[in-house]
Motif scaffolding. Structure first.
Motif, PDB file in Angstrom:
ATOM      1  N   LYS A   4       0.830  -1.198   0.000  1.00  0.00           N
ATOM      2  CA  LYS A   4       0.000   0.000   0.000  1.00  0.00           C
ATOM      3  C   LYS A   4       0.869   1.254   0.000  1.00  0.00           C
ATOM      4  O   LYS A   4       0.581   2.230  -0.699  1.00  0.00           O
ATOM      5  CB  LYS A   4      -0.945  -0.014   1.195  1.00  0.00           C
ATOM      6  CG  LYS A   4      -1.955   1.124   1.206  1.00  0.00           C
ATOM      7  CD  LYS A   4      -3.017   0.917   2.259  1.00  0.00           C
ATOM      8  CE  LYS A   4      -3.932  -0.225   1.900  1.00  0.00           C
ATOM      9  NZ  LYS A   4      -5.089  -0.325   2.835  1.00  0.00           N
ATOM     10  N   LYS A   7       2.142   1.877  -3.420  1.00  0.00           N
ATOM     11  CA  LYS A   7       1.118   2.481  -4.278  1.00  0.00           C
ATOM     12  C   LYS A   7       0.984   3.970  -3.974  1.00  0.00           C
ATOM     13  O   LYS A   7       0.847   4.788  -4.892  1.00  0.00           O
ATOM     14  CB  LYS A   7      -0.223   1.779  -4.069  1.00  0.00           C
ATOM     15  CG  LYS A   7      -0.263   0.351  -4.589  1.00  0.00           C
ATOM     16  CD  LYS A   7      -1.621  -0.282  -4.331  1.00  0.00           C
ATOM     17  CE  LYS A   7      -1.659  -1.715  -4.802  1.00  0.00           C
ATOM     18  NZ  LYS A   7      -2.976  -2.356  -4.531  1.00  0.00           N
ATOM     19  N   CYS A  25      -5.670   7.841  -4.183  1.00  0.00           N
ATOM     20  CA  CYS A  25      -5.497   6.698  -3.271  1.00  0.00           C
ATOM     21  C   CYS A  25      -6.636   6.563  -2.258  1.00  0.00           C
ATOM     22  O   CYS A  25      -6.613   5.639  -1.431  1.00  0.00           O
ATOM     23  CB  CYS A  25      -4.166   6.838  -2.521  1.00  0.00           C
ATOM     24  SG  CYS A  25      -2.712   6.826  -3.577  1.00  0.00           S
TER      25      CYS A  25
END
Length: 297
Positions: A4, A7, A25
C-alpha cells in the motif's frame, strides 16, 4: 514497507501533488504524508523534496520508482499464479483512458466485467490519450485505451474496440475566426489564415502535421493542448480550429458550440493496449477476453 505504501509513493511520484495523490489513493493528505514519511524512514533517504508549493522527486526517489513498479508487478504476478480456479476471480486492475473513452467504450466494458467478476477491484485513471501507451509500457497502468499508432512498441498487445472519423471544428459564436470560416464555407479554407489548437503529441498531432504538409502550409498555432476535450473547449471559444475524433464531439458538453467544417479527414482506430506479459495475469486476461466479446470490428 508494504504494498500500500508503494502504491501511495507511485501516486505521489506521478502527480507530484499531495491532494491529487491522496484523492487517487482514497486517503486524506495527512495520511498520505505520514505513510510517505514512514517509507522514507525505512528506505533511509528522502524520496521527495517538498515545500509549501512544490513536490519533486529526489535522485533516490527517481530510482525508487523503478523498484516500486517492479515490486508491485512481481506481487501481482505471484498472486495470479496462486489463483484457485474453483474460487471467484479476485484482484485489481488499473485502466488509463481519456474522459471521452469512459463514456463511449469503458462504461460498457466495466459494466460487463463487473457483472462477470464482481470481486475484482477496478481503478480508472483519466488523462491525455497521447500518453496511453507510455502509461502501459512504463508499468504504471495495466491496460489503456489508445489511438492505434503506425507502429506499436515491442512487447505491447493491441485489441481494436472502435473507430472514429477525424473532423475539423470551429466556433459557432460570432468572432473573427467564424467570419473567415463563413466566408469560405463553400470553397477551400485559407488554412494559413486560421489559428490552430494543436495537440501536444501523439498520433493526432502526427496526422495534423501530415495534413499541413500535404496542403503546403505552416499552421499558425494558438496553443498546444493536452487532451482532446480541452481542444474542443478552446475551439468553441473561437481561439482556433481543431482536429479531433468525431466521437469526442458527440460526448462533449460543447458540441452545440462548435461546427464541423466542410473538410473531413481520415479515420483513427481505437483499441486497448497492455504489455504482452500482463496477459498471463488472470485479471488482465479476463478483461481482455471480455472486451473481445463486447467489441467486434
Amino acid at each position: 514497507m508494504n504494498h500500500k505504501q508503494l502504491k501511495y509513493f507511485l501516486a505521489l511520484a506521478d502527480t507530484l501533488h499531495f491532494s491529487r495523490a491522496s484523492e487517487r489513493c482514497f486517503v486524506s493528505p495527512p495520511t498520505l504524508s505520514r505513510q510517505i514519511k514512514q517509507l522514507e524512514e525505512e528506505v533511509g533517504a528522502p524520496l521527495f523534496l517538498r515545500d509549501n508549493r512544490t513536490v519533486e522527486l529526489t535522485q533516490q526517489g527517481k530510482a525508487f520508482v523503478h523498484y516500486a513498479q517492479a515490486t508491485l508487478a512481481s506481487w501481482r504476478q505471484f498472486k495470479s499464479e496462486c489463483v484457485d480456479d474453483d474460487k471467484p476471480l479476485t484482484g485489481e486492475l488499473s485502466l488509463f483512458c481519456s474522459v471521452t473513452a469512459t463514456y463511449s467504450f469503458i462504461y460498457d466494458l466495466f459494466s460487463k466485467f463487473r457483472h462477470l467478476y464482481p470481486q475484482v477491484e477496478l481503478n480508472l485513471i483519466t488523462g491525455d490519450p497521447a500518453h496511453s501507451i507510455a502509461e502501459v509500457a512504463s508499468g504504471k497502468e495495466d491496460v489503456a485505451v489508445a489511438v492505434k499508432p503506425k507502429h506499436l512498441p515491442n512487447g505491447i498487445e493491441y485489441l481494436p474496440i472502435g473507430r472514429s472519423r477525424l473532423v475539423f471544428i470551429g466556433p459557432t459564436m460570432d468572432c473573427p475566426l467564424k467570419s473567415i470560416i463563413d466566408e469560405y464555407s463553400h470553397s477551400e479554407m485559407p488554412w494559413q489564415r486560421l489559428s490552430f489548437i494543436m495537440p501536444e503529441q501523439g498520433v493526432l498531432k502526427d496526422r495534423i502535421d501530415n495534413f499541413c504538409k500535404k496542403h503546403n502550409f505552416v499552421p499558425k498555432v494558438y496553443a498546444h493542448v493536452s487532451g482532446h476535450e480541452a481542444m474542443v473547449a478552446l475551439a468553441s471559444l473561437g481561439f482556433g480550429i481543431a482536429c479531433v475524433p468525431e466521437i469526442v464531439i458527440s460526448q462533449s458538453p460543447f458540441k452545440n458550440q462548435v461546427q464541423l467544417l466542410q473538410l473531413r479527414s481520415d479515420e483513427i482506430e481505437i483499441g486497448l493496449v497492455t504489455k504482452n506479459k500482463r496477459l498471463y495475469d488472470p485479471v488482465v486476461k479476463a478483461l481482455w477476453d471480455t472486451a473481445k466479446g463486447l467489441f467486434t470490428l
